[in-house]
Enzyme design. Structure first.
Site, PDB file in Angstrom:
ATOM      1  N   ASP A  95       0.914  -1.134   0.010  1.00 16.25           N
ATOM      2  CA  ASP A  95       0.125   0.117   0.046  1.00 16.25           C
ATOM      3  C   ASP A  95       0.939   1.289   0.061  1.00 16.25           C
ATOM      4  OD1 ASP A  95      -2.312  -1.471  -0.096  1.00 16.25           O
ATOM      5  OD2 ASP A  95      -2.571  -1.351   2.060  1.00 16.25           O
ATOM      6  N   LEU A 137     -11.394  -1.979  -1.198  1.00 16.23           N
ATOM      7  CA  LEU A 137     -11.871  -1.145  -0.382  1.00 16.23           C
ATOM      8  C   LEU A 137     -10.768  -0.195  -0.128  1.00 16.23           C
ATOM      9  CD1 LEU A 137     -13.067  -3.901   2.426  1.00 16.23           C
ATOM     10  CD2 LEU A 137     -14.554  -2.253   1.330  1.00 16.23           C
ATOM     11  N   LYS A 163     -12.261  -8.215   9.364  1.00 16.42           N
ATOM     12  CA  LYS A 163     -11.633  -8.444   7.989  1.00 16.42           C
ATOM     13  C   LYS A 163     -10.943  -9.747   7.658  1.00 16.42           C
ATOM     14  CE  LYS A 163      -9.583  -6.034   4.174  1.00 16.42           C
ATOM     15  NZ  LYS A 163      -8.590  -7.204   3.685  1.00 16.42           N
TER      16      LYS A 163
END
Length: 669
Positions: free
Chosen positions: A37, A83, A117
């Site tokens: 990320d 997401l 999650k």
């Protein structure tokens, strides 16, 4: 400068493309989500500042893809989006505040759902006339692979539901931690984590092969339904009604204290993370109202009405720079890997346990290899897997003790130094004797004890009571105040209960629970135990009649109380005035209810720490267990309890509150 930017953009594009391939196609990522990320965000930032270098092949233009040539490609009915993510509570709070504002503006005043999650592989289920028609992987978000036959082998996927309706559902396929470890041990090329294993199993060509593996699923969203549903709360209830497995930790929040309630629940799930039977890597928040979801819409990457709060990774990658062999107080040899500093679950890790030679051989580890390090809860960091083999062969533990050089003896899977005069063993024994759970000598840290040995001030725990602490006055780090505190702490230790002294002697297999069993069977003093053990045969016969003491423990007790070194220590402590008898009429008495009962604890208790409650119950003869098993008699449940309650209910184990046990334990003493 501009050339540097262009080079960095090119480097980031290439490495992100490689990582996408590893993650989506090979099911073998070489980096964690956080690293990925950060790289993607850096690329997005550079491309926004220098748009002239943004090309059509940039990874920021498209989704990652798990498409394989071995399965038919099918176009999704709806975009299967990713997401939005945040890694801190502040970012989560900002999103919640924004959603509350959007809710107020719309006049819908909706709530927000929060659920774990699951760290698995995404799946889209299509039902037509109530029958499972197809199951597709996420693919690139537009097209997925048809894995219907493989998904049909998963027991928790209904092949037919009661109503003849159309449904498009989204779920997560996973494999439990326990099954991951079992299966990984059998594989020539083990997987880095449970998610990759689940993905690898799902993509096997033969559904008969897939059926042999225990895949599971949670269904968490309805993308389309021919039913009229207004909220995710309604959808959640409908999914349960149809027989789909939904996550029991999904909660819905609304009203004035919405944000505080959500943050508290998120922290609860994060705290319970290690107790889940499956891997989770965060929580997902979603707007409850389907109407507001439609108003808010989506970007090309993610819906605006949902966000994932990602936990810190429980694993990290590092290089093994050395392997050292440690000697414990029992003589047990433990190999430890020294690794390049890596941040794992919020802690900076430089050492990781390697357990024993069998484990090293299984992993195939040597100095120089690149490895995956795990750290979960309070567990000691461990090496899970070699992901890049840079050294030849496996490390071999030396055949001699690194301290005293005596030949090591193998017992089971472990090697032991059997030399009771080994300096490493003695130092570790003194550390144990001084620890909080034993004699609790405050001020004698592990480093201080090592220093006292190094300077030859002491050579055993006995000499702690004969050593003149004033000799430390001129040494670095020791002032008069510290020396006086140390004297007082050593003196205070003389009043510890006999059970603490007995525990501190470090007798093999003689732990807190076994000591309480002895005490409450009238073996509550040094004299009674040592007298019994003089006749070995009679002692063995008597000890084996006591519930909770098996042959191995009995033989170790008898051996210890016939050992001259141990007896000499006890006699020294006796002459010094330490307590040599446990008060059997006070707090160590077995209550008629608690006698021999095995218990476990979950949750928090107002006014009491877990350690205090465990001590109060064990003093009354109950036996503490760290986990819920079928052998448990009861589970003590507090606030914000974990999955142990669910497991206890499944096993038919009684659950008690503090109120339930107040008649058997004095909670105010």
């Amino acid at each position: 400068m501009i050339e540097d930017v262009e080079d960095e953009i090119l480097r980031l594009k290439n490495i992100i493309k490689r990582w996408n391939r590893e993650y989506y196609v090979d099911s073998s990522p070489s980096v964690g989500d956080l690293t990925y990320d950060k790289a993607l965000l850096r690329l997005q930032d550079l491309e926004s500042k220098y748009p002239e270098y943004k090309t059509l092949d940039s990874p920021t233009f498209r989704f990652g893809s798990d498409l394989l040539n071995d399965f038919e490609e099918v176009k999704h009915s709806f975009p299967i989006l990713s997401l939005d993510k945040t890694y801190d509570i502040k970012g989560l709070s900002l999103w919640i505040e924004k959603m509350v504002l959007e809710s107020a503006i719309s006049g819908l005043h909706t709530g927000i759902s929060v659920e774990p999650k699951i760290d698995g592989c995404s799946i889209v289920l299509h039902y037509k006339d109530g029958i499972l028609e197809k199951a597709l992987t996420r693919g690139d978000g537009r097209v997925g692979n048809d894995v219907t036959e493989n998904v049909k082998t998963i027991r928790n996927v209904p092949l037919r539901i009661d109503e003849k309706i159309e449904l498009v559902l989204r779920g997560e396929i996973y494999i439990t931690k326990e099954n991951f470890l079992k299966i990984n041990r059998t594989l020539k090329n083990p997987y880095v984590n449970a998610r990759n294993l689940a993905s690898g199993i799902l993509r096997r060509i033969s559904s008969k092969e897939v059926a042999n593996f225990p895949l599971d699923i949670f269904v968490y969203d309805i993308l389309y339904s021919s039913l009229k549903l207004n909220t995710s709360h309604d959808a959640f209830d409908k999914l349960k009604q149809f027989g789909f497995k939904v996550n029991p930790f999904c909660e819905f929040f609304g009203g004035k204290n919405l944000e505080a309630g959500i943050i508290a629940h998120v922290k609860k799930i994060e705290a319970l993370r290690d107790s889940f039977e499956y891997e989770i890597d965060g929580v997902v928040l979603k707007i409850d109202s389907f109407i507001l979801r439609k108003i808010l819409g989506s970007t090309s990457h993610h819906p605006k009405w949902s966000i994932a709060y990602k936990f810190e990774s429980c694993t990290g990658m590092s290089k093994v720079v050395d392997i050292v062999v440690q000697v414990g107080r029992s003589g047990k040899i433990t190999p430890v890997a020294h690794v390049e500093k890596v941040l794992v679950a919020g802690a900076s890790i430089t050492n990781a346990s390697l357990h024993n030679q069998d484990y090293i051989d299984f992993v195939g580890l040597n100095v120089g290899d690149i490895v995956v390090i795990s750290r979960r809860g309070d567990v000691i960091p461990a090496v899970d897997l070699v992901i890049e083999k840079l050294a030849v062969g496996s490390f071999k533990i030396p055949s001699n003790c690194p301290s005293c050089k005596m030949t090591l003896i193998k017992e089971g899977a472990h090697l032991f130094c059997v030399n009771r005069h080994c300096s490493c063993r003695i130092i570790e024994q003194v550390k144990y004797f001084c620890s909080k759970k034993c004699m609790n000598i405050v001020g004698l840290s592990e480093k201080t004890i090592e220093f006292l040995f190094e300077k030859k001030f002491i050579s055993s725990e006995v000499e702690l009571y004969t050593f003149n602490c004033d000799r430390l006055i001129n040494l670095k780090g020791f002032n008069l105040k510290r020396i006086n505190n140390l004297k007082r702490s050593i003196e205070d230790s003389k009043s510890r209960p006999f059970r603490k002294l007995l525990l501190g002697m470090g007798i093999k297999d003689l732990g807190e629970n076994t000591i309480l069993v002895l005490i409450n069977n009238n073996l509550n003093s040094f004299d009674t135990i040592s007298t019994l053990c003089k006749n070995k045969e009679a002692a063995l016969a008597k000890l084996l009649k006591i519930k909770g003491i098996g042959e191995r423990i009995a033989l170790n007790i008898i051996e210890a109380f016939n050992d001259k070194t141990i007896l000499d220590k006890f006699n020294f402590f006796k002459e010094l005035g330490l307590k040599m008898e446990e008060d059997n009429t006070n707090d160590a008495v077995y209550d008629s209810f608690l006698f021999g009962k095995k218990f476990c604890i979950t949750g928090s208790f107002k006014g009491y720490s877990r350690d205090v409650l465990i001590e109060k119950l064990t003093k009354k003869g109950a036996v503490f267990s760290r986990s819920v098993t079928k052998c448990l008699d009861f589970l003590l449940v507090g606030e914000k309890f974990g999955l142990k309650v669910q497991k206890a209910n499944n096993l038919g184990i009684k659950t008690f509150s503090l109120f339930d046990i107040k008649d058997f334990v004095d909670l105010d003493d």
